[in-house]
Design an enzyme around this catalytic site. Structure first.
Site, PDB file in Angstrom:
ATOM      1  N   GLU A  97       0.835  -1.212   0.000  1.00 48.98           N
ATOM      2  CA  GLU A  97       0.000   0.000   0.000  1.00 48.98           C
ATOM      3  C   GLU A  97       0.867   1.258   0.000  1.00 48.98           C
ATOM      4  O   GLU A  97       2.022   1.217   0.438  1.00 48.98           O
ATOM      5  CB  GLU A  97      -0.854   0.011   1.274  1.00 48.98           C
ATOM      6  N   PHE A 150      -1.469  16.167   4.673  1.00 48.36           N
ATOM      7  CA  PHE A 150      -1.765  15.526   3.401  1.00 48.36           C
ATOM      8  C   PHE A 150      -0.507  15.502   2.549  1.00 48.36           C
ATOM      9  O   PHE A 150       0.066  16.538   2.233  1.00 48.36           O
ATOM     10  CB  PHE A 150      -2.906  16.246   2.675  1.00 48.36           C
TER      11      PHE A 150
HETATM   12  P1  IMP Z   1      -7.503   4.839   4.483  1.00 40.06           P
HETATM   13  O1  IMP Z   1      -8.087   6.069   5.120  1.00 40.06           O
HETATM   14  O2  IMP Z   1      -6.493   4.181   5.387  1.00 40.06           O
HETATM   15  O3  IMP Z   1      -8.584   3.904   4.035  1.00 40.06           O
HETATM   16  O4  IMP Z   1      -6.703   5.321   3.199  1.00 40.06           O
HETATM   17  C1  IMP Z   1      -7.360   5.413   1.983  1.00 40.06           C
HETATM   18  C2  IMP Z   1      -6.516   5.971   0.893  1.00 40.06           C
HETATM   19  O5  IMP Z   1      -6.556   7.381   0.986  1.00 40.06           O
HETATM   20  C3  IMP Z   1      -5.039   5.650   0.841  1.00 40.06           C
HETATM   21  O6  IMP Z   1      -4.736   4.383   0.308  1.00 40.06           O
HETATM   22  C4  IMP Z   1      -4.565   6.759  -0.067  1.00 40.06           C
HETATM   23  O7  IMP Z   1      -4.755   6.403  -1.422  1.00 40.06           O
HETATM   24  C5  IMP Z   1      -5.470   7.908   0.342  1.00 40.06           C
HETATM   25  N1  IMP Z   1      -4.765   8.831   1.245  1.00 40.06           N
HETATM   26  C6  IMP Z   1      -4.821   8.882   2.581  1.00 40.06           C
HETATM   27  N2  IMP Z   1      -4.034   9.863   3.075  1.00 40.06           N
HETATM   28  C7  IMP Z   1      -3.452  10.434   1.988  1.00 40.06           C
HETATM   29  C8  IMP Z   1      -2.494  11.504   1.823  1.00 40.06           C
HETATM   30  O8  IMP Z   1      -1.999  12.150   2.765  1.00 40.06           O
HETATM   31  N3  IMP Z   1      -2.154  11.792   0.540  1.00 40.06           N
HETATM   32  C9  IMP Z   1      -2.648  11.124  -0.549  1.00 40.06           C
HETATM   33  N4  IMP Z   1      -3.524  10.118  -0.428  1.00 40.06           N
HETATM   34  C10 IMP Z   1      -3.925   9.778   0.822  1.00 40.06           C
HETATM   35 MG    MG Z   2      -4.066   3.667  -1.545  1.00 41.48          MG
END
Ligand code: IMP
Ligand code: MG
Length: 174
Positions: A97, A150
């Protein structure tokens, strides 16, 4: 106007850490073939760099899941956009991931993959944002922990942009 991007993790730091991680994984899986599952699109840069550093046999598959919308925060609704091409039954699967943020994507994905009866199932992530965790996810390999900002680059996007940056950066809106 172009966004300003501040470097958070340099290309050199990334290379060094990924090399060490590849060596560790090669040791841990000695005598086996690793089936790498790249989570598209964000995981693609990390997957290829990591794979180049693994010295035991590797096979690949790709899957794509998305949480709806182009917001900078995940919505919590996970959709499988592209499933795996091959069965993972009896294989040593390592999911790769880009980042674990809330943990919602993986807490949906991992039990789904476990049901397909792999010999083993582990998770490897380039970045971890532990402060934002909502769902508990067992992470086996983490390259870097990042603060609650971010980030973009090395596969990670902001509205589909910046995936190609060779470093991890933070977009500065001013
Ligand atoms: P989750 O919140 O752990 O389900 O993450 C979902 C997805 O959100 C990740 O696999 C990334 O693709 C995206 N994501 C989360 N945080 C960031 C960030 O800081 N930058 C870019 N994409 C992000
Ligand atoms: Mg992702």
């Amino acid at each position: 106007m172009a966004d300003k991007i501040k470097v958070l993790i340099s290309e050199e730091e990334l290379n060094k850490k990924i090399k060490a991680m590849g060596e560790q994984i090669s040791k841990d899986y000695e005598g086996k073939t690793i089936h790498l599952i790249c989570v598209l699109k964000g995981g693609v840069f990390f997957t290829t760099e990591l794979a180049k550093r693994i010295t035991i046999p590797v096979t690949f598959d790709f899957m794509s899941c998305s949480s709806y919308g182009s917001d900078t925060k995940s919505s919590g609704i996970v959709k499988i956009v592209k499933d795996l091409d091959e069965s993972i039954e009896g294989r040593d699967v390592l999911v790769v991931e880009d980042i674990i943020d809330s943990g919602r994507t993986l807490s949906y994905l991992l039990p789904m993959l476990e049901q397909r009866k792999p010999a083993s199932l582990k998770l490897c992530t380039l970045l971890d944002k532990p402060d934002r965790r909502v769902c508990d996810v067992p992470v086996d390999y983490t390259a870097f922990e990042v603060p609650d900002v971010f980030v973009v680059g090395y596969g990670l996007d902001f509205d589909q942009k910046y995936r190609n940056l060779p470093y991890i950066g933070v977009v500065e809106n001013d």
